[in-house]
Each structure stands twice: as C-alpha cells, then as structure tokens.
Scaffold this motif. Structure first.
Motif, PDB file in Angstrom:
ATOM      1  N   LYS A  18       0.812   5.452 -12.571  1.00 40.98           N
ATOM      2  CA  LYS A  18       1.164   6.292 -11.110  1.00 40.98           C
ATOM      3  C   LYS A  18      -0.253   5.935 -10.234  1.00 40.98           C
ATOM      4  CE  LYS A  18       4.626   9.485 -12.501  1.00 40.98           C
ATOM      5  NZ  LYS A  18       5.105  10.540 -12.227  1.00 40.98           N
ATOM      6  N   GLU A  21      -0.175   2.342  -9.078  1.00 46.83           N
ATOM      7  CA  GLU A  21       0.759   2.061  -8.171  1.00 46.83           C
ATOM      8  C   GLU A  21       0.327   2.875  -6.992  1.00 46.83           C
ATOM      9  OE1 GLU A  21       4.317   3.951  -9.457  1.00 46.83           O
ATOM     10  OE2 GLU A  21       4.483   2.407 -11.359  1.00 46.83           O
ATOM     11  N   GLU A  22      -0.478   4.183  -7.023  1.00 43.93           N
ATOM     12  CA  GLU A  22      -0.693   4.936  -5.789  1.00 43.93           C
ATOM     13  C   GLU A  22      -2.066   3.951  -4.941  1.00 43.93           C
ATOM     14  OE1 GLU A  22      -1.333   7.681  -2.595  1.00 43.93           O
ATOM     15  OE2 GLU A  22       0.291   7.154  -4.148  1.00 43.93           O
ATOM     16  N   ARG A  24      -2.417   0.690  -5.202  1.00 39.69           N
ATOM     17  CA  ARG A  24      -1.712  -0.518  -4.563  1.00 39.69           C
ATOM     18  C   ARG A  24      -1.215  -0.251  -3.335  1.00 39.69           C
ATOM     19  NH1 ARG A  24       0.528  -3.067 -10.121  1.00 39.69           N
ATOM     20  NH2 ARG A  24      -1.436  -4.175 -10.638  1.00 39.69           N
ATOM     21  N   ARG A  25      -0.603   1.120  -3.234  1.00 47.28           N
ATOM     22  CA  ARG A  25       0.222   1.421  -2.114  1.00 47.28           C
ATOM     23  C   ARG A  25      -0.553   1.811  -0.779  1.00 47.28           C
ATOM     24  NH1 ARG A  25       1.163   5.463   0.815  1.00 47.28           N
ATOM     25  NH2 ARG A  25      -0.184   7.021  -0.272  1.00 47.28           N
ATOM     26  N   ALA A  28      -2.134  -1.577   0.316  1.00 43.92           N
ATOM     27  CA  ALA A  28      -1.046  -2.207   1.029  1.00 43.92           C
ATOM     28  C   ALA A  28      -1.052  -1.594   2.299  1.00 43.92           C
ATOM     29  CB  ALA A  28       0.370  -1.888   0.534  1.00 43.92           C
ATOM     30  N   GLU A  29      -1.080  -0.297   2.593  1.00 46.77           N
ATOM     31  CA  GLU A  29      -0.914   0.320   3.851  1.00 46.77           C
ATOM     32  C   GLU A  29      -2.125   0.048   4.859  1.00 46.77           C
ATOM     33  OE1 GLU A  29       0.531   3.088   7.010  1.00 46.77           O
ATOM     34  OE2 GLU A  29       1.426   1.868   5.243  1.00 46.77           O
TER      35      GLU A  29
END
Length: 60
Positions: A18, A21-22, A24-25, A28-29
């Motif tokens: 998690k 994933e956070e 990477r998010r 990306a943002e």
C-alpha cells in the motif's frame, strides 16, 4: 573491477504494498501537475510591477 550488486525490493506485506502504491500515485499526480502548469519565470531582472514609493523617497 568487481560488478556492482543490484538489490531488488520486493514488498512482502500488505502495508508495504500500500505504501508503494501510494508513492506511485503521488508521483503520477505530481508529474501531471508539473506538465499542466507552465514553468515559473526565473529571470531576476524582469520587472512585473512598479515599486510603491515610500514616504521621503523622491524621484530625480
């Protein structure tokens, strides 16, 4: 010359996955925001407004 050792991180718990994933998010943002907005003006000599005259200042 000895070859460099390359380590590969493999998440083994749900919390690590998690977190990845956070991250990477967020990356990306951040990339999206940087692509949308123009680069800032960094030329220090550019004047975008006239300075406000202070009391006692006289222009010659």
């Amino acid at each position: 010359m000895t070859p460099m050792k390359i380590s590969v991180f493999r998440p083994n718990s749900l919390s690590e996955r998690k977190a990845i994933e956070e991250a990477r998010r967020v990356i990306a943002e951040s990339t999206r925001v940087l692509e949308i907005h123009p680069l800032p003006e960094t030329f220090l000599g550019r004047q975008t407004h006239r300075p406000i005259p202070l009391l006692g200042d006289q222009e010659n």
